[in-house]
Design an enzyme around this catalytic site. Structure first.
Site, PDB file in Angstrom:
ATOM      1  N   TYR A   1      -3.862  14.188   4.426  1.00  0.00           N
ATOM      2  CA  TYR A   1      -3.729  13.524   3.302  1.00  0.00           C
ATOM      3  C   TYR A   1      -3.071  14.141   2.219  1.00  0.00           C
ATOM      4  O   TYR A   1      -1.986  13.800   1.514  1.00  0.00           O
ATOM      5  CB  TYR A   1      -5.005  12.682   2.863  1.00  0.00           C
ATOM      6  CG  TYR A   1      -4.751  11.822   1.916  1.00  0.00           C
ATOM      7  CD1 TYR A   1      -4.685  10.696   2.155  1.00  0.00           C
ATOM      8  CD2 TYR A   1      -4.925  12.323   0.357  1.00  0.00           C
ATOM      9  CE1 TYR A   1      -4.748   9.397   1.175  1.00  0.00           C
ATOM     10  CE2 TYR A   1      -4.720  11.195  -0.568  1.00  0.00           C
ATOM     11  CZ  TYR A   1      -4.495   9.830  -0.312  1.00  0.00           C
ATOM     12  OH  TYR A   1      -4.416   9.105  -1.125  1.00  0.00           O
TER      13      TYR A   1
ATOM     14  N   HIS B   1       0.831  13.600   0.585  1.00  0.00           N
ATOM     15  CA  HIS B   1       1.096  13.479  -0.775  1.00  0.00           C
ATOM     16  C   HIS B   1       1.942  14.748  -1.298  1.00  0.00           C
ATOM     17  O   HIS B   1       2.238  14.518  -2.596  1.00  0.00           O
ATOM     18  CB  HIS B   1      -0.192  13.220  -1.470  1.00  0.00           C
ATOM     19  CG  HIS B   1      -0.584  11.894  -1.435  1.00  0.00           C
ATOM     20  ND1 HIS B   1      -1.305  11.435  -0.077  1.00  0.00           N
ATOM     21  CD2 HIS B   1      -0.427  10.600  -2.006  1.00  0.00           C
ATOM     22  CE1 HIS B   1      -1.381   9.992  -0.093  1.00  0.00           C
ATOM     23  NE2 HIS B   1      -0.913   9.670  -1.347  1.00  0.00           N
TER      24      HIS B   1
ATOM     25  N   TYR C   1       1.711   7.516 -12.221  1.00  0.00           N
ATOM     26  CA  TYR C   1       0.722   7.178 -11.059  1.00  0.00           C
ATOM     27  C   TYR C   1       0.417   8.723 -10.411  1.00  0.00           C
ATOM     28  O   TYR C   1       1.258   9.564 -10.305  1.00  0.00           O
ATOM     29  CB  TYR C   1       1.444   6.864  -9.789  1.00  0.00           C
ATOM     30  CG  TYR C   1       0.691   6.345  -8.633  1.00  0.00           C
ATOM     31  CD1 TYR C   1      -0.793   6.360  -8.894  1.00  0.00           C
ATOM     32  CD2 TYR C   1       1.014   5.848  -7.513  1.00  0.00           C
ATOM     33  CE1 TYR C   1      -1.788   6.118  -7.760  1.00  0.00           C
ATOM     34  CE2 TYR C   1       0.356   5.464  -6.639  1.00  0.00           C
ATOM     35  CZ  TYR C   1      -0.854   5.738  -6.686  1.00  0.00           C
ATOM     36  OH  TYR C   1      -1.766   5.013  -5.387  1.00  0.00           O
TER      37      TYR C   1
ATOM     38  N   TRP D   1       4.094   3.973   4.919  1.00  0.00           N
ATOM     39  CA  TRP D   1       3.149   4.855   4.384  1.00  0.00           C
ATOM     40  C   TRP D   1       2.036   4.600   4.258  1.00  0.00           C
ATOM     41  O   TRP D   1       1.035   5.421   4.759  1.00  0.00           O
ATOM     42  CB  TRP D   1       3.825   4.905   2.702  1.00  0.00           C
ATOM     43  CG  TRP D   1       2.829   5.937   1.635  1.00  0.00           C
ATOM     44  CD1 TRP D   1       2.043   5.464   1.303  1.00  0.00           C
ATOM     45  CD2 TRP D   1       3.269   7.241   2.002  1.00  0.00           C
ATOM     46  NE1 TRP D   1       1.669   6.573   0.387  1.00  0.00           N
ATOM     47  CE2 TRP D   1       2.464   7.722   1.186  1.00  0.00           C
ATOM     48  CE3 TRP D   1       4.405   8.177   2.601  1.00  0.00           C
ATOM     49  CZ2 TRP D   1       2.319   9.111   0.676  1.00  0.00           C
ATOM     50  CZ3 TRP D   1       4.075   9.502   2.072  1.00  0.00           C
ATOM     51  CH2 TRP D   1       3.172   9.986   1.342  1.00  0.00           C
TER      52      TRP D   1
END
Length: 106
Positions: free
Chosen positions: A15, A19, A38, A76
């Site tokens: 993860y 990112h 964001y 994604w």
């Protein structure tokens, strides 16, 4: 807007890797859906993800539906969703749990 979800401990490194180098096409799709500023934060050792963003549109449900149908978003989410798990207290059918705002300082 804010939301929270758990990340699977065995998938945490993946993860973070995803990112750490987000796809430009995915970022463009988010911006097209009126999402700005964001950020996703990680709380360890609980492995909680906290997401925050600002929505600048007028029809959140419609913009999220359009975003969810984009091919880049589907690709994604196929990767990132497999790293996550909803909270035990999540509402039925919810993935991320949305958080109501209880304080705001301008």
């Amino acid at each position: 807007m804010a939301m929270v979800i758990a990340v699977k401990p065995e998938r945490l490194d993946e993860y973070k890797r995803l990112h750490g180098a987000p796809w430009p096409e995915m970022n463009a799709a988010l911006k097209a859906a009126q999402i700005a500023n964001y950020s996703i934060y990680l709380r360890e050792p609980e492995n909680l993800l906290f997401g925050y963003w600002e929505y600048g549109g007028t029809d959140f449900a419609a913009d999220m539906a359009l975003l969810g149908e984009t091919p880049v978003c589907k690709r994604w989410l196929a990767l990132t969703d497999s790293c996550q798990q909803p909270l035990d207290t999540a509402e039925p059918g919810d993935w991320w749990s949305y958080l109501p705002e209880i304080f705001h300082l301008d």
